[in-house]
Design an enzyme around this catalytic site. Structure first.
Site, PDB file in Angstrom:
ATOM      1  N   LEU A   1      72.430  35.077  61.528  1.00  0.00           N
ATOM      2  CA  LEU A   1      71.170  34.356  61.529  1.00  0.00           C
ATOM      3  C   LEU A   1      71.217  33.221  62.540  1.00  0.00           C
ATOM      4  CD1 LEU A   1      70.485  34.186  57.693  1.00  0.00           C
ATOM      5  CD2 LEU A   1      69.650  35.854  59.355  1.00  0.00           C
TER       6      LEU A   1
ATOM      7  N   ASP B   1      75.637  19.702  62.566  1.00  0.00           N
ATOM      8  CA  ASP B   1      74.768  19.135  63.601  1.00  0.00           C
ATOM      9  C   ASP B   1      74.324  20.234  64.562  1.00  0.00           C
ATOM     10  OD1 ASP B   1      73.444  17.728  65.548  1.00  0.00           O
ATOM     11  OD2 ASP B   1      74.891  16.103  65.638  1.00  0.00           O
TER      12      ASP B   1
ATOM     13  N   LEU C   1      64.890  33.716  60.733  1.00  0.00           N
ATOM     14  CA  LEU C   1      64.023  33.777  59.566  1.00  0.00           C
ATOM     15  C   LEU C   1      62.559  33.784  60.006  1.00  0.00           C
ATOM     16  CD1 LEU C   1      65.772  31.165  57.241  1.00  0.00           C
ATOM     17  CD2 LEU C   1      65.944  33.655  57.118  1.00  0.00           C
TER      18      LEU C   1
ATOM     19  N   LYS D   1      62.544  22.836  63.206  1.00  0.00           N
ATOM     20  CA  LYS D   1      62.795  24.073  62.469  1.00  0.00           C
ATOM     21  C   LYS D   1      64.271  24.220  62.092  1.00  0.00           C
ATOM     22  CE  LYS D   1      60.958  26.495  65.760  1.00  0.00           C
ATOM     23  NZ  LYS D   1      60.538  27.652  66.572  1.00  0.00           N
ATOM     24  N   VAL D   2      65.101  23.249  62.483  1.00  0.00           N
ATOM     25  CA  VAL D   2      66.523  23.308  62.183  1.00  0.00           C
ATOM     26  C   VAL D   2      66.738  23.082  60.694  1.00  0.00           C
ATOM     27  CG1 VAL D   2      68.770  22.255  62.604  1.00  0.00           C
ATOM     28  CG2 VAL D   2      67.151  22.515  64.487  1.00  0.00           C
ATOM     29  N   LEU D   3      67.426  23.998  60.049  1.00  0.00           N
ATOM     30  CA  LEU D   3      67.677  23.930  58.619  1.00  0.00           C
ATOM     31  C   LEU D   3      69.165  23.777  58.336  1.00  0.00           C
ATOM     32  CD1 LEU D   3      65.351  26.851  57.454  1.00  0.00           C
ATOM     33  CD2 LEU D   3      64.778  24.425  57.623  1.00  0.00           C
TER      34      LEU D   3
END
Length: 286
Positions: free
Chosen positions: A169, A193, A215, A227-229
């Protein structure tokens, strides 16, 4: 301090309900000594595994092969996120098989994990496994699964076949997931990070000739923020996807934090339609 305050509130609530806390603690100790409590929990877990058909579903792997690129603080944070993922999976009514690759015993992440009581022995009984081996070795298909016609392939093609069941992913991937296959292993890069190490997981996947995917966030939601999870957010979304009957939108809305400034695209579209046909309220004009 916050933990102690939460504990005090629980105690105060229990006393208000008229519970005998001393008697409850005594009973708990007796069960621990006799092993009755563990047997009951194990039986409950096994029943849940059978009911949810966990062994027949997809697997989620966290790749800890990036330790050398992170600071000590980031490594500690990763250990905490892995613990959170395990706890969420254990509590879920629809748990999945969870694994952690590249978790070296001499590494800082493992050292932090080892401080948790019962790790890793007790975790192994809860659909969990971990290994110090890198991802491509831990989840490499057995040689018996490769057909004889593939024996003449060069090393690169052979390697790709051994790892064809793995999906890495990555937000940088071109392909977007539309569903999760039960025979696949979905990998989450163990990076804290991601802004500083942007593109790292995509590069690793390409080097290993592993397929990548992202995703379907943009297909269902509009995010004003990044959008960084986190690792645990991605894990939770995959877990909730199954819990919500393979519904991406419900899974995303259930997991993503409010600070992401989320807008449901389907509702946004309806609002626009209402505004265009005059059926909406006057707030759209402001």
């Amino acid at each position: 301090r916050k933990k102690q305050q939460a504990k005090d509130r629980k105690i105060a609530k229990a006393k208000a309900e008229g519970r005998d806390l001393d008697a409850e603690r005594k009973l708990q100790l007796e069960r621990e000594r006799s092993g009755e409590g563990k047997k009951r929990r194990d039986a409950h877990w096994q029943a849940k595994l059978e009911e949810s058909r966990t062994n027949e579903t997809f697997q989620i792997c966290i790749d800890c092969g990036f330790e050398d690129l992170m600071t000590f603080k980031e490594q500690n944070s990763l250990a905490g996120q892995i613990r959170y993922c395990y706890a969420q999976n254990r509590r879920s009514e629809n748990p999945v098989r969870m694994s952690v690759a590249g978790l070296k015993k001499e590494g800082p992440t493992y050292e932090q994990m080892a401080k948790v009581h019962g790790f890793p022995e007790q975790w192994f009984t809860r659909a969990f496994m971990c290994s110090g081996e890198p991802l491509d070795k831990m989840h490499r298909r057995p040689a018996t699964s490769v057909s004889k016609s593939d024996e003449k392939k060069d090393n690169k093609d052979e390697k790709q076949d051994f790892l064809s069941h793995i999906i890495y992913l990555s937000s940088d991937a071109e392909y977007t997931l539309d569903h999760l296959d039960d025979d696949k292993v979905y990998v989450i890069g163990g990076i804290v990070d991601r802004n500083r190490l942007k593109g790292t997981t995509e590069q690793k996947a390409q080097a290993l000739r592993i397929k990548t995917a992202k995703l379907p966030i943009e297909e269902h939601l509009k995010l004003v923020a990044t959008k960084v999870l986190t690792v645990n957010h991605v894990f939770d979304i995959l877990l909730k996807y199954r819990t919500h009957g393979n519904d991406w939108k419900k899974a995303l809305l259930d997991v993503l934090p409010a600070r992401k400034d989320i807008t449901d695209l389907s509702k946004e579209g309806k609002s626009l339609e209402n505004a265009n046909d005059g059926s909406g309220d006057n707030k759209a004009e402001n």
